[in-house]
Enzyme design. Sequence first.
Site, PDB file in Angstrom:
ATOM      1  N   HIS A   1       0.822  -1.208   0.000  1.00 39.60           N
ATOM      2  CA  HIS A   1       0.000   0.000   0.000  1.00 39.60           C
ATOM      3  C   HIS A   1       0.854   1.256   0.000  1.00 39.60           C
ATOM      4  O   HIS A   1       1.993   1.254   0.461  1.00 39.60           O
ATOM      5  CB  HIS A   1      -0.951   0.026   1.197  1.00 39.60           C
TER       6      HIS A   1
ATOM      7  N   CYS B   1       1.086   1.755  12.273  1.00 42.62           N
ATOM      8  CA  CYS B   1       2.084   1.422  11.261  1.00 42.62           C
ATOM      9  C   CYS B   1       2.450   2.699  10.517  1.00 42.62           C
ATOM     10  O   CYS B   1       1.717   3.695  10.604  1.00 42.62           O
ATOM     11  CB  CYS B   1       1.580   0.350  10.296  1.00 42.62           C
TER      12      CYS B   1
END
Length: 645
Positions: free
Chosen positions: A67, A190
């Site tokens: 991503h 994250c």
Amino acid sequence: MDLKQLLLKDAMIMDLKATTKEEAIEEMVDKYYQVGVIDDKELYKADILKREAQTSTGIGDGIAMPHARDKAVKRATVLFAKSAKGIDYQSLDGQPAYLFFMIAAPDGADNLHLQALAALSSLLINPELVKNLKAAKTADEVQTLFDKAMQEKEAKDKADEEKQKAQEAAAEKADADDSQKPYVVAVTACPTGIAHTYMAEAALKEQAEKMGVDIKVETNGSEGVKHKLTANEIKRAAGVIVAADKKVDMPRFDGKHLVNRPVSDGINKAEELINLAVEQKAPVFHAEGGSDVAEESEEKKSLWSKIYADLMNGISNMLPFVVGGGILMAISFLLENSVGAKSQWFLFFNNVGNYAFSFLIPVLAAYIAVSIGDRPALLPGFVGGYMASQATASVVSSKSPAGFIGGLLAGFIAGWVIVFLKKWLKKLPHTLDGLKTILIYPVLGLLLTGAIMYFIVDPVFAVVNAAITHFLESMGTGNAVILGTLLGGMMSIDMGGPFNKAAYTFAIGTFTATQDGALMAAVMVGGMIPPLAIAIATTFWKDKFTEQERQAGLSNYILGLSFITEGAIPFAAGDPLHVIVSSVIGSAIGGGLTQLWSVNVPAPHGGIFVTPLANKPLLYLLAVVIGAVISGVIYGVWKPAKKNN
């Protein structure tokens, strides 16, 4: 937002052709470009690879979630792809990946988009959904499966929210008693904040329900902090779980048993983390004077993992100085050939590059120290590194500095000095906490680190340097090939330390006395080979290096050709065995060849740019090429494949 608006049928790949991780990323990025989700393939791919360099997005159980969020993305989209045979995606569990979800988020994605992406990510911890997706044959089936899973999740989230409110209301009326369920709190985060943050949240909540444990999870994602933990919730929790790959607000957990792990552990090791928190087997966390300190425990990383992480912190902060300073110095050598050594243009580029290089070892040491002892270790680490970068003025004089090896030692010494001081001063009254960071740590940290460097490290390297110089002088020039081999190899041993400086000084001394540049050719070739070898290895063995290392490797072509050996220091510091041994072999061969072929270079510096001055320019270049190729091949073949942390 309807998931169908994210999971575009046109963007799905139901039969991925790729057989490697790189090919899979390329194929999915191409698909995004074809359907108009992105308008710049290279930019989006670069950000995908940048995220992969941090840690693999192959989360295990056959799933990968690459991503990125950048300006190349025109609309928030999730690309679904399947591989029938599976692909080695360097997943965290070491197993092949079969299902791929490439998430693309625009730079200006609104909260609605981000909430939908977060919800989609959290669905993937459902094993039933994963099983059904593996069996799906069409894009319509994929959309239907996600629609159904989303409806079930929304119903469950609503029930969980009502349950949470009831727990909070009960907690306000009475303190927890033995009859109540265990209660823990957690934070997930994250770097990108799109996928892993919410998958870890979902995994922890699901596992806690199975174990009969109440849990509240705060997420630090793209939307910011959600479900923020209150002081009362933290106070009544048996323990705290922080599953994060980026900095989170830690001082609020002072005095709590705290499990601090990567976000991937929140996804794959939820039960282990919850048990550690509930049973209070995690170390007690202390936030002291603005610095986060946790007591040692068995759940900490292995010693080598900790040392490696400390090294990487120093290297990553040093790298811009190597590249920026080195490139400017290389430009100065080009200018020197055309405008002369007294030109302001040459002096400007050369001096600025040298100024940057003067910070290499201090910055390396400072940030190794910070990784170990946090901010209080910055000062002693920086000064210790500076001492290592200067010719010693200690109890034993020397004309050569301790170099990068001395800088490595300075960083670890400073870091552990601060750790020792924190433990030693732990029982001081809390009223003196402010005094610790302002006065006690700077003064005592600098005093102890400086003393160790002044009385032990620098004198040791001074003695080593004197012994090497005496040995070289005693050899004379009776056997030129052996001497050239020795000098060339010494240029690669410590890349600026006693061995390197002794060899270079010996060659300079011979050149000054005799105007014979034979030994200058040997040390010049020997010093050019380490960065060139690294450049070759990072070019032809790309899979063994991170994206950052590959980019640094490209700059080493320029640094090597410019006789800037320091370009290899970041690699040597992080992997000394493979880098130094391979470099010494190639440099020794290159140095020996210059003497075998009677090459003479009457110049003290310049690398490839002084080739016209050589008596045998082609053989001078050939010695460089042979040595660099030998070293590069040894390093590339010998270096282990990179591991995902």
